[in-house]
Design a protein around this motif. Structure first.
Motif, mmCIF file in Angstrom:
data_model
loop_
_atom_site.group_PDB
_atom_site.id
_atom_site.type_symbol
_atom_site.label_atom_id
_atom_site.label_comp_id
_atom_site.label_asym_id
_atom_site.label_seq_id
_atom_site.Cartn_x
_atom_site.Cartn_y
_atom_site.Cartn_z
ATOM 1 N N PHE A 84 -12.358 -10.575 37.928
ATOM 2 C CA PHE A 84 -11.197 -9.880 37.370
ATOM 3 C C PHE A 84 -10.331 -9.299 38.486
ATOM 4 N N ALA A 85 -10.972 -8.728 39.495
ATOM 5 C CA ALA A 85 -10.218 -8.108 40.595
ATOM 6 C C ALA A 85 -9.474 -9.145 41.426
ATOM 7 N N GLY A 87 -7.957 -11.875 40.386
ATOM 8 C CA GLY A 87 -6.757 -12.439 39.795
ATOM 9 C C GLY A 87 -6.981 -12.858 38.357
ATOM 10 N N SER A 165 -8.776 -11.415 32.975
ATOM 11 C CA SER A 165 -8.153 -10.109 32.804
ATOM 12 C C SER A 165 -6.721 -10.162 33.303
ATOM 13 N N ASN A 167 -5.198 -7.566 33.989
ATOM 14 C CA ASN A 167 -5.062 -6.360 34.795
ATOM 15 C C ASN A 167 -6.194 -6.325 35.824
ATOM 16 N N PRO A 168 -5.888 -6.451 37.110
ATOM 17 C CA PRO A 168 -6.962 -6.461 38.120
ATOM 18 C C PRO A 168 -7.678 -5.127 38.248
#
Length: 356
Positions: A84-85, A87, A165, A167-168
């Motif tokens: 998720f972080a 991208g 996601s 949103n990162p």
């Protein structure tokens, strides 16, 4: 601080190991330490060898869930958070994890966003992604910067066996969900094996099966500032009860208590309550509901908790505010017996089911 002796709910009867021919009740209890807390499985009416085997099967499932969905040690959850972080590209997720995300997202919507497992970065920022807590406050700017990103379960997209996601800043932490899920998994294991009477306790979240002989299972609701229970009640078959409090995981700075229950609206530890307890009705996800619903009830405070509890489907609820005053809904008032007669009690009238 983690205080294993004060885990929100506890058994209020003496338990004896099941021993044939000794005149004792056929009760078998076994304890372990999983999810960073004390867990117990209590079986009634089962031979000792079978009870030990059944408890072992339940504990193995608890350990599997703990290992697979740990919030900060390497797990399938930390791997997903790393994706998720990195991208918005979708990554494969198995059916169980996708189901957990889907269910947690629905419960988050029902709570009006007060239950929000997507705020793991806040939990880490306040130092609660650790076995021990350093009494140190994060930089206010860091809290505000993360708050501006507004991570939420609605940012997660599930499709065709993948998760992504938008949103990162989303970082999943199932700490307010997984213990309840463990209760439901344990209940299914025991029922599948033909167990009719058992009590499962995961860090103060308790689910009852059947009865303890000729009477219901009785549990106590921990007083948040004193040893012993503030009240007791009997659990019916299939019911689950859960408590969230500021006395289990917390640290203090300059005489002020900072607990692990983070308010998604502020990005800071919740204030205004010492503990909240909800009683979930029988159902296949009663354990999950008992764990989850106590969080929005805690965060809603004295004015908002009745509507929050009813919106979550747990109208039987109580809250102890930061002054030690006990507020209880009519649905739970009818079930509990107060032990602490010195507590100030406010009975909450019946009200609407919509959140304000």
């Amino acid at each position: 601080m983690l205080r294993p002796e004060r885990l929100g709910l506890f058994l209020v009867f003496s338990l004896a190991l099941a021993l044939p021919g000794c005149g004792r009740e056929p009760v078998y209890r076994e304890q372990a330490y999983v999810f960073g807390t004390l867990v117990e499985v209590t079986l009634y009416g089962e031979p000792e060898a079978r009870a030990r085997s059944l408890a072992g099967e339940v504990f193995r499932e608890f350990q599997r869930l703990h290992d697979q969905y740990h919030a900060w040690k390497p797990s399938r959850l930390t791997a997903l958070n790393a994706a998720f972080a990195a991208g918005p590209a979708p990554v494969p997720v198995d059916a169980e994890l996708a189901g957990f995300i889907r269910e947690a997202s629905e419960l988050s919507r029902r709570s009006g966003g007060l239950f929000n497992p997507a705020i793991g970065r806040f939990v880490a920022l306040w130092g609660f992604h650790s076995e021990t807590f350093v009494p140190r406050l994060p930089e206010a700017a860091a809290v505000e910067q993360l708050l501006a990103k507004r991570p939420s379960m609605e940012d997660i997209v599930l499709a065709h066996g993948t998760a992504a996601s938008r949103n990162p800043a989303v970082q999943l932490d199932f700490g307010g969900y997984l213990k309840g899920k463990a209760l439901d998994h344990a209940a299914r294991i025991l029922r599948r094996q033909g167990v009719a009477n058992a009590l499962i306790n995961v860090g103060g979240n308790v689910l009852a099966l059947g009865r303890r002989g000729n009477r219901p299972w009785r549990v106590g609701i921990q007083h948040p500032r004193k040893p012993g229970p503030i009240a007791v009640l009997d659990l019916n078959d299939g019911e689950a009860i859960g408590t969230s409090g500021d006395y289990q995981r917390y640290f203090e700075v300059d005489g002020r208590r900072y607990c692990h229950l983070i308010d998604p609206r502020t990005g800071r530890p919740a204030e205004g309550a010492q503990s909240a307890t909800v009683l979930a009705p029988p159902g296949p996800e009663a354990g999950t509901l008992s764990d989850v619903a106590s969080k929005p009830v805690f965060l809603a405070g004295p004015a908002g908790f009745p509507a929050s509890a009813r919106a979550m489907g747990t109208a039987a609820a109580l809250l102890i505010d930061d002054r030690g005053v006990l507020y209880v809904t009519p649905e739970l008032q009818a079930r509990i017996t107060l032990v602490d007669q010195e507590v100030e009690l406010h009975r909450v009238p019946a009200g609407p089911t919509t959140l304000q």
